[in-house]
Scaffold this active site. Sequence first.
Site, PDB file in Angstrom:
ATOM      1  N   GLU A   1     -13.106   0.781 -19.298  1.00  0.00           N
ATOM      2  CA  GLU A   1     -12.148   0.171 -18.374  1.00  0.00           C
ATOM      3  C   GLU A   1     -12.417  -1.322 -18.222  1.00  0.00           C
ATOM      4  O   GLU A   1     -11.487  -2.130 -18.141  1.00  0.00           O
ATOM      5  CB  GLU A   1     -12.218   0.876 -17.018  1.00  0.00           C
ATOM      6  CG  GLU A   1     -11.633   2.280 -17.047  1.00  0.00           C
ATOM      7  CD  GLU A   1     -11.867   3.044 -15.761  1.00  0.00           C
ATOM      8  OE1 GLU A   1     -10.886   3.544 -15.190  1.00  0.00           O
ATOM      9  OE2 GLU A   1     -13.031   3.152 -15.330  1.00  0.00           O
TER      10      GLU A   1
ATOM     11  N   GLU B   1     -14.287  11.402 -17.860  1.00  0.00           N
ATOM     12  CA  GLU B   1     -14.303  11.773 -16.441  1.00  0.00           C
ATOM     13  C   GLU B   1     -13.804  13.191 -16.181  1.00  0.00           C
ATOM     14  O   GLU B   1     -14.235  13.848 -15.229  1.00  0.00           O
ATOM     15  CB  GLU B   1     -13.452  10.780 -15.630  1.00  0.00           C
ATOM     16  CG  GLU B   1     -14.101   9.433 -15.382  1.00  0.00           C
ATOM     17  CD  GLU B   1     -13.817   8.423 -16.471  1.00  0.00           C
ATOM     18  OE1 GLU B   1     -13.944   7.216 -16.216  1.00  0.00           O
ATOM     19  OE2 GLU B   1     -13.473   8.837 -17.604  1.00  0.00           O
TER      20      GLU B   1
END
Length: 268
Positions: A113, A133
């Site tokens: 990210e 995740e």
Amino acid sequence: MSYKHIIFDREDTITRITFNRPNAHNALDKEMSDELADAVRKVKKDRACRFLVFRGNGDTFCAGDDIKDFLSWKDEDAYWQCRQYQETAQMIEDLTCITIAAVDGVCTGGGLELTLTCDFVIATDRSRWGMPEIDWDITPGWGGVTRLQKFAGRRKTKEWNLIGQLFNAETAERYNLVNRICKPADLTKEVEALISVVGAKNPVTLRRSKFVLNQSADLPTHSAMAFEVPIQPFDSKPGRFATEGMEDFAKPDTRAARRKVSKSFWQD
């Protein structure tokens, strides 16, 4: 400047932030996240900084959030930590300096990210990417869904987030996450070469170009075009629009010297 979990190094016009939790794959716990936010704020205020380089110490760029750290969080910690991540990511994206992620090894979750906010990403051929995740029963918090779609599209973003698999540097490059792939031993050299060629550009023109690119990216075309309307160049002479660079264009030898490195850069 001293931090516990990151190395902050400022040399001339170049700042380097190195993630320094190699024994934890440079994962971001709360303390490291606070340090990162503070370091980025310092860069934001540093008008003389022209380049910011992110790297990871050891054989990992950044494995994202430290999941073990979550076990000690209170009820609202997730909200406030996520908001800090988002603010830090936006600060990085909005910096006037040129930002470069130099990626080696694992680049997953929050590490991936973070690269999405940078202007350039150079990765080694052994780097591994992903959004895992889903297997820890959490969702991305600072761009792994929103920003990632703008690079790789909705279909691939769904695949990476809903399956959670790792993928290699070639795949990352194919889906616009990486500008350049190199051998691990060449990573520093490649970063320095990029800084050299971009650093030779007019700094004000460079800042304006980055601003136009960022601000117009999410607008409808007819609105975005307004950012491309020429403004009076900062180095033009009174009563004239022409810049020094425009004048050099009319001189074949000078024009060739300006373009010598740029026109063939990254063409191998």
